[in-house]
Structures are given as structure tokens and as C-alpha cells.
Design a protein around this motif. Structure first.
Motif, mmCIF file in Angstrom:
data_model
loop_
_atom_site.group_PDB
_atom_site.id
_atom_site.type_symbol
_atom_site.label_atom_id
_atom_site.label_comp_id
_atom_site.label_asym_id
_atom_site.label_seq_id
_atom_site.Cartn_x
_atom_site.Cartn_y
_atom_site.Cartn_z
ATOM 1 N N ASP A 293 -6.801 36.736 -0.069
ATOM 2 C CA ASP A 293 -7.377 38.040 -0.374
ATOM 3 C C ASP A 293 -8.829 38.165 0.081
ATOM 4 O OD1 ASP A 293 -4.961 38.467 -1.553
ATOM 5 O OD2 ASP A 293 -5.750 39.307 -3.402
ATOM 6 N N GLY A 294 -9.324 37.116 0.712
ATOM 7 C CA GLY A 294 -10.668 37.164 1.264
ATOM 8 C C GLY A 294 -11.793 37.081 0.252
ATOM 9 N N LEU A 295 -11.497 36.711 -1.007
ATOM 10 C CA LEU A 295 -12.536 36.705 -2.031
ATOM 11 C C LEU A 295 -13.620 35.670 -1.738
ATOM 12 C CD1 LEU A 295 -10.396 37.110 -5.280
ATOM 13 C CD2 LEU A 295 -11.312 38.864 -3.765
ATOM 14 N N VAL A 296 -13.255 34.600 -1.046
ATOM 15 C CA VAL A 296 -14.236 33.567 -0.737
ATOM 16 C C VAL A 296 -15.335 34.103 0.176
ATOM 17 C CG1 VAL A 296 -13.025 32.644 1.280
ATOM 18 C CG2 VAL A 296 -14.476 31.136 -0.094
ATOM 19 N N TYR A 297 -15.008 35.153 0.960
ATOM 20 C CA TYR A 297 -16.007 35.703 1.884
ATOM 21 C C TYR A 297 -17.083 36.504 1.164
ATOM 22 C CZ TYR A 297 -12.713 34.147 5.409
ATOM 23 O OH TYR A 297 -11.886 33.371 6.180
ATOM 24 N N ALA A 298 -16.869 36.774 -0.100
ATOM 25 C CA ALA A 298 -17.936 37.373 -0.895
ATOM 26 C C ALA A 298 -18.975 36.300 -1.243
ATOM 27 C CB ALA A 298 -17.377 37.985 -2.171
ATOM 28 N N VAL A 299 -18.529 35.064 -1.278
ATOM 29 C CA VAL A 299 -19.403 33.946 -1.603
ATOM 30 C C VAL A 299 -20.228 33.537 -0.388
ATOM 31 C CG1 VAL A 299 -19.469 31.543 -2.404
ATOM 32 C CG2 VAL A 299 -17.765 33.129 -3.330
ATOM 33 N N THR A 300 -19.558 33.433 0.751
ATOM 34 C CA THR A 300 -20.197 33.002 1.988
ATOM 35 C C THR A 300 -19.387 33.521 3.174
ATOM 36 O OG1 THR A 300 -20.757 31.068 3.349
ATOM 37 C CG2 THR A 300 -18.964 30.811 1.776
ATOM 38 N N PRO A 301 -20.048 33.914 4.269
ATOM 39 C CA PRO A 301 -19.310 34.429 5.433
ATOM 40 C C PRO A 301 -18.373 33.411 6.056
ATOM 41 C CG PRO A 301 -21.631 35.043 5.559
ATOM 42 C CD PRO A 301 -21.500 34.035 4.449
ATOM 43 N N THR A 302 -18.655 32.113 5.882
ATOM 44 C CA THR A 302 -17.795 31.054 6.414
ATOM 45 C C THR A 302 -17.178 30.281 5.254
ATOM 46 O OG1 THR A 302 -19.735 29.619 6.588
ATOM 47 C CG2 THR A 302 -19.064 30.795 8.570
ATOM 48 N N SER A 303 -15.872 30.044 5.338
ATOM 49 C CA SER A 303 -15.137 29.544 4.176
ATOM 50 C C SER A 303 -14.905 28.038 4.166
ATOM 51 C CB SER A 303 -13.782 30.254 4.077
ATOM 52 O OG SER A 303 -12.995 29.997 5.228
ATOM 53 N N ASP A 304 -15.616 27.278 5.013
ATOM 54 C CA ASP A 304 -15.441 25.828 4.966
ATOM 55 C C ASP A 304 -16.011 25.281 3.659
ATOM 56 O OD1 ASP A 304 -18.394 24.566 5.733
ATOM 57 O OD2 ASP A 304 -18.028 26.532 6.604
ATOM 58 N N LYS A 305 -15.527 24.107 3.252
ATOM 59 C CA LYS A 305 -15.864 23.537 1.938
ATOM 60 C C LYS A 305 -17.362 23.383 1.742
ATOM 61 C CE LYS A 305 -14.884 19.582 -1.067
ATOM 62 N NZ LYS A 305 -14.115 18.302 -1.204
ATOM 63 N N GLU A 306 -18.056 22.875 2.739
ATOM 64 C CA GLU A 306 -19.488 22.634 2.597
ATOM 65 C C GLU A 306 -20.254 23.933 2.362
ATOM 66 O OE1 GLU A 306 -23.234 20.679 5.109
ATOM 67 O OE2 GLU A 306 -21.167 20.436 5.821
ATOM 68 N N SER A 307 -19.907 24.983 3.113
ATOM 69 C CA SER A 307 -20.593 26.273 2.955
ATOM 70 C C SER A 307 -20.331 26.868 1.578
ATOM 71 C CB SER A 307 -20.129 27.251 4.037
ATOM 72 O OG SER A 307 -20.492 26.802 5.316
ATOM 73 N N VAL A 308 -19.089 26.756 1.107
ATOM 74 C CA VAL A 308 -18.739 27.309 -0.204
ATOM 75 C C VAL A 308 -19.508 26.587 -1.312
ATOM 76 C CG1 VAL A 308 -16.883 27.592 -1.894
ATOM 77 C CG2 VAL A 308 -16.457 28.104 0.513
ATOM 78 N N LEU A 309 -19.509 25.264 -1.283
ATOM 79 C CA LEU A 309 -20.194 24.498 -2.327
ATOM 80 C C LEU A 309 -21.697 24.741 -2.312
ATOM 81 C CD1 LEU A 309 -18.289 21.084 -2.170
ATOM 82 C CD2 LEU A 309 -18.076 22.890 -3.896
ATOM 83 N N PRO B 113 -27.161 45.325 5.899
ATOM 84 C CA PRO B 113 -28.436 44.639 5.676
ATOM 85 C C PRO B 113 -28.351 43.117 5.763
ATOM 86 C CG PRO B 113 -27.581 45.546 3.621
ATOM 87 C CD PRO B 113 -26.734 46.096 4.721
ATOM 88 N N ASP B 114 -27.195 42.531 5.436
ATOM 89 C CA ASP B 114 -27.028 41.084 5.502
ATOM 90 C C ASP B 114 -26.820 40.689 6.969
ATOM 91 O OD1 ASP B 114 -25.477 38.522 5.626
ATOM 92 O OD2 ASP B 114 -25.733 38.599 3.452
ATOM 93 N N ILE B 115 -27.793 39.960 7.524
ATOM 94 C CA ILE B 115 -27.752 39.671 8.961
ATOM 95 C C ILE B 115 -26.541 38.834 9.358
ATOM 96 C CG2 ILE B 115 -29.263 37.638 8.745
ATOM 97 C CD1 ILE B 115 -30.426 38.457 11.503
ATOM 98 N N ALA B 116 -26.130 37.898 8.506
ATOM 99 C CA ALA B 116 -24.978 37.050 8.835
ATOM 100 C C ALA B 116 -23.701 37.888 8.924
ATOM 101 C CB ALA B 116 -24.817 35.949 7.794
ATOM 102 N N ARG B 117 -23.509 38.777 7.962
ATOM 103 C CA ARG B 117 -22.319 39.630 7.987
ATOM 104 C C ARG B 117 -22.383 40.609 9.170
ATOM 105 N NH1 ARG B 117 -19.795 38.513 3.254
ATOM 106 N NH2 ARG B 117 -21.094 37.948 1.468
ATOM 107 N N ARG B 118 -23.579 41.133 9.420
ATOM 108 C CA ARG B 118 -23.731 42.088 10.522
ATOM 109 C C ARG B 118 -23.391 41.425 11.857
ATOM 110 N NH1 ARG B 118 -28.633 43.456 9.548
ATOM 111 N NH2 ARG B 118 -29.804 42.418 11.206
ATOM 112 N N LYS B 119 -23.905 40.227 12.079
ATOM 113 C CA LYS B 119 -23.660 39.526 13.334
ATOM 114 C C LYS B 119 -22.195 39.102 13.459
ATOM 115 C CE LYS B 119 -27.802 39.754 15.005
ATOM 116 N NZ LYS B 119 -28.059 40.618 16.192
ATOM 117 N N GLN B 120 -21.601 38.730 12.333
ATOM 118 C CA GLN B 120 -20.190 38.331 12.360
ATOM 119 C C GLN B 120 -19.303 39.495 12.791
ATOM 120 O OE1 GLN B 120 -17.997 37.678 8.584
ATOM 121 N NE2 GLN B 120 -17.499 35.642 9.376
ATOM 122 N N ILE B 121 -19.526 40.663 12.199
ATOM 123 C CA ILE B 121 -18.742 41.848 12.559
ATOM 124 C C ILE B 121 -19.021 42.261 13.996
ATOM 125 C CG2 ILE B 121 -18.493 44.335 12.121
ATOM 126 C CD1 ILE B 121 -16.959 42.559 10.162
#
Length: 426
Positions: free
Chosen positions: A255-271, A38-46
Motif C-alpha cells: 500500500d506504499g505506507l513505507v514511502y511516507a516514512v522515507t522515499p526509499t524503502s530499503d531496511k537501512e533507510s527505514v530504520l 516542497p520535499d526535494i527528495a520526493r520532487r526529484k524522485q517524481i
């Protein structure tokens, strides 16, 4: 063996970044041909990673499973309470299924899923990945060889890790038992499965104690805001300050936990995600209901007695175990890959060190995917080590432990299971 094809239902951390990644690492063996997320960002990424065409990208599993069977298997990696329906639909459509654990938080659905796999003569494997680890495989081998004589007692502990507990069970998807499942089922059905496997007998009795004690609003420090980034005055002294963990803790990335927060792990996206998102909440101001510490005591039909402890209040995320037999004792640490054997007769101590990859449940995730793909590639499917029929008991043991925790009573497991089976079969 030809290439095994799969549809992916649920492209979150486990589905998208763990199980589906096997196709990227072994493209000659395994391929993801469709995704439902259902999450379009995750769907498109995969879809981009696996080169899935637009027509095979679905917002819901219902739409995907309404289509004719288009692959050998389905990977069902939805949330805990959303396993039963896609598993049922996939089996009916003709797919073999790999289902994330737990099978379901509902006793009746757990039993019915086991029955459906048998009815449709399909493989329904549950992601009890620890059975595939070199560590537990070696322990099983040592026990079966009689290395410490007759097994009498087991003492096991799952150290959840203060940071992992805060991520998954306070802020994350598994924080609320009504929305997901009880902690002892969601996190520890792995352990129930392993303990049942090592004990080599059906469970006889279960009792349990545990509570949510620390991660509650009454324990919040003075003037703590609801979101960590809203100028928290305790940021330099709080072990759970969200930006520090997701930007600095090595496990957040490895462990990929940051990807639960945001599909992209750069600092700006995480914050940006932490400012208003669930993973930026103060750990004392969440809607979490699952326990943060619990103990389960079990007696098996062959008189083996087991004590299992789960705790959030540990430095590391790890599993340790002591196996006590009539001729010796085995102590083990899964994450260190260390097994120590003490012989009562000779007085000698033997040490075994195993290779343990740093991620993926010490390499168990990849081994499980390898075995699952190999199993489906065989012309005659053999029994899967973590098939639904085997996994039903360990799931019911976890739910019986939760009932004992809530009622304060010891559960007669044989009667508990018998009554449930009869109720479902009526």
C-alpha cells in the motif's frame, strides 16, 4: 483522444505514488509535465520517474501556478488544509482539476470551491474513489433494479485497521484535527458520499458520538520511550512497534505506507528514518487529537435510516455494509468482493463475487483515474460522478456529524446547509 497532460501539486503518497503512477502505466493516455513539491527528495524522485525537465520542477504550487497554463489538468494532492488555494488558482489559470479528498476542512471553502468550478466552467473532480469500485457500483445497480424492494435502512462500517490507524491517524499527517481535519471528514467523507449516493435522497438529520480513548499518553506502558527504537522494553509485546510494521507488515510495502516514512524503502533507510522521525514515535506519545472510534446516525428525506461505524480497533482495513429493503437484504464486503442477497419471498440466497484488486481501494483508484482522463479527452465534457457540486453535501454531512459529536445535539441538516449557503453568498 489525444494524450491528456497534467501538473502534479503535492508528490506524497496519494499524489506521487497513486494518481501520478497512472501516467507510468498508461503513457499513451496520460502524462505528468510538471511537479510542485516542497520535499526535494520526493520532487526529484517524481521528476526522474516522469522525465520532467528541470524548469518544470517547483518547490511550491504558487510558483508553478504563476506560470501560464501548461497542461490540461492539475492534480491537487496537498494536505487537507492546503487544497483551497491551489484549486482556486488552477481553475483561474484554466486547468481542469482533480482534488484529493477532503476538499477542505472549512465549510465556507467547500461551498466556494463548488461555486468556482461552475463560475470557470471547469471540471473539478473530487477523489471519492469508492464510487468507481466494482463493489459499490454493483450495490447501486442492485438497489436501482428493485432487487430488495424499497430501501429502508443501511448499516455500514469502516474498519480502519489497528496498523493503518496508527500509521495515518496517530503518527501520520492526519493525526491532528487542527493541522488536517476531523477523522470523520478526512477518512470517512468517502463513506458519507457513498451513503448519500445509495440512499438517493438528501440528508435530513445527523447525530454522532465518538472519542479519542486509547491512543493517549495515560495509556502508555511503564518505561516506554518516546521513540520505539530507543530501547523500548515492550517491543516484543506491542502491536504498534514501528520497525516491525514498516519492515515486516505486507501492507507497508504493497500500500506504499513505507514511502511516507522515507522515499526509499530499503531496511537501512527505514530504520534511520524511524530513529528520530514521526513514524517511529510511540503511539501513546504523539500529538494526535482525532477520534479512534465514532458512530454516525443519519435520517434521509425519503425515510431511509443509516447507521455508520468507524473504528481503529479492527484486524483488517475494510468496509462492510448491510442494505435492508422491504423485499430482501443485501450484505457486502468490499475487500472480499462478496455480495450476498437474501430474498424474503422465495427464501433464496444469491451470492455474487467480484474481482477486487488487492491495492488502490480495491482497484477504485485506477478506475477513477481512467474515467477522469477519458472525461477530459471527450470533446464535450459530461458530468463527473464525483464533481464538486455533488461532493459538497457529503463533506458538509461529515462536518455536521463532527459538530454533533462535539455538542451532543442532533443536527437538522437542511437548515445547517441553508444557513451556510446564505452566509457564503452574502
Amino acid at each position: 483522444m489525444g494524450k491528456i497532460t497534467a501538473i502534479l501539486i503535492g508528490a506524497g503518497l496519494r499524489g506521487g505514488h497513486v494518481y501520478a503512477s497512472y501516467a507510468l502505466e498508461h503513457p499513451d493516455e496520460f502524462q505528468i509535465v510538471a511537479v510542485a513539491e516542497p520535499d526535494i527528495a520526493r520532487r526529484k524522485q517524481i521528476a526522474a520517474l516522469h522525465k520532467i525537465p528541470e524548469e518544470n520542477q517547483y518547490e511550491s504550487y504558487e510558483k508553478l501556478l504563476q506560470k501560464e497554463c501548461m497542461a490540461d489538468c492539475a492534480l491537487v494532492c496537498t494536505q487537507d488544509q492546503m487544497h483551497y488555494e491551489p484549486v482556486t488558482m488552477a481553475l483561474q489559470r484554466g486547468y481542469h482539476v482533480l482534488c484529493e479528498k477532503p476538499m477542505s476542512p472549512k465549510k465556507e471553502e467547500i461551498i466556494q470551491m463548488g461555486m468556482l468550478a461552475e463560475k470557470y466552467n471547469r471540471v473539478l473532480a473530487i477523489c471519492h474513489v469508492l464510487r468507481y469500485s466494482s463493489f459499490y457500483t454493483k450495490l447501486k445497480e442492485l438497489l436501482d433494479s428493485g432487487k430488495i424492494g424499497k430501501l429502508m435502512s443501511i448499516q455500514a462500517m469502516e474498519s480502519v485497521g489497528f496498523w493503518h490507524h496508527a500509521h495515518s491517524f496517530v503518527r501520520g499527517n492526519w493525526r491532528n484535527a487542527k493541522e488536517s481535519s476531523p477523522m470523520i471528514l478526512q477518512k470517512c467523507c468517502h463513506d458519507m458520499d457513498i451513503l448519500l449516493w445509495l440512499a438517493k435522497a438528501p440528508c435530513k438529520k445527523i447525530s454522532s458520538f465518538g472519542k479519542l480513548t486509547f491512543f493517549k499518553e495515560e495509556n502508555a506502558p511503564a518505561h516506554a520511550p518516546k521513540q520505539c527504537m530507543d530501547g523500548c522494553p515492550h517491543r516484543d509485546h506491542c502491536a504498534f512497534y514501528a520497525p516491525k510494521f514498516y519492515l515486516e507488515h505486507p501492507k507497508a510495502e504493497t500500500d506504499g505506507l513505507v514511502y511516507a516514512v522515507t522515499p526509499t524503502s530499503d531496511k537501512e533507510s527505514v530504520l534511520t528514518a524511524l530513529k528520530t522521525g514521526p513514524y517511529g514515535r510511540c503511539v501513546f506519545c504523539c500529538d494526535n487529537t482525532v477520534v479512534d472510534h465514532q458512530i454516525v446516525n443519519m435520517e434521509f428525506e425519503n425515510d431511509v435510516e443509516v447507521s455508520f461505524v468507524m473504528s481503529a480497533f479492527t484486524k483488517e482495513c475494510k468496509r462492510t455494509i448491510t442494505l435492508m429493503g422491504t423485499n430482501g437484504e443485501i450484505q457486502g464486503d468490499m475487500e472480499e468482493g462478496r455480495i450476498r442477497i437474501f430474498d424474503f419471498v422465495s427464501g433464496n440466497t444469491e451470492e455474487i463475487y467480484l474481482h477486487t484488486p488487492s491495492k488502490g481501494h480495491s482497484g477504485s483508484d485506477e478506475r477513477m483515474m481512467h474515467d477522469f482522463v477519458q472525461l477530459l479527452g471527450n470533446s464535450e465534457n459530461s458530468e463527473v460522478p464525483t464533481g464538486a457540486g455533488i461532493s459538497v453535501d457529503s463533506h458538509l454531512m461529515a462536518l455536521a456529524a463532527e459538530e454533533s459529536r462535539l455538542s451532543g445535539e442532533t443536527i437538522d441538516f437542511a437548515t445547517y446547509k441553508k444557513n451556510l449557503m446564505e452566509e457564503v453568498q452574502r
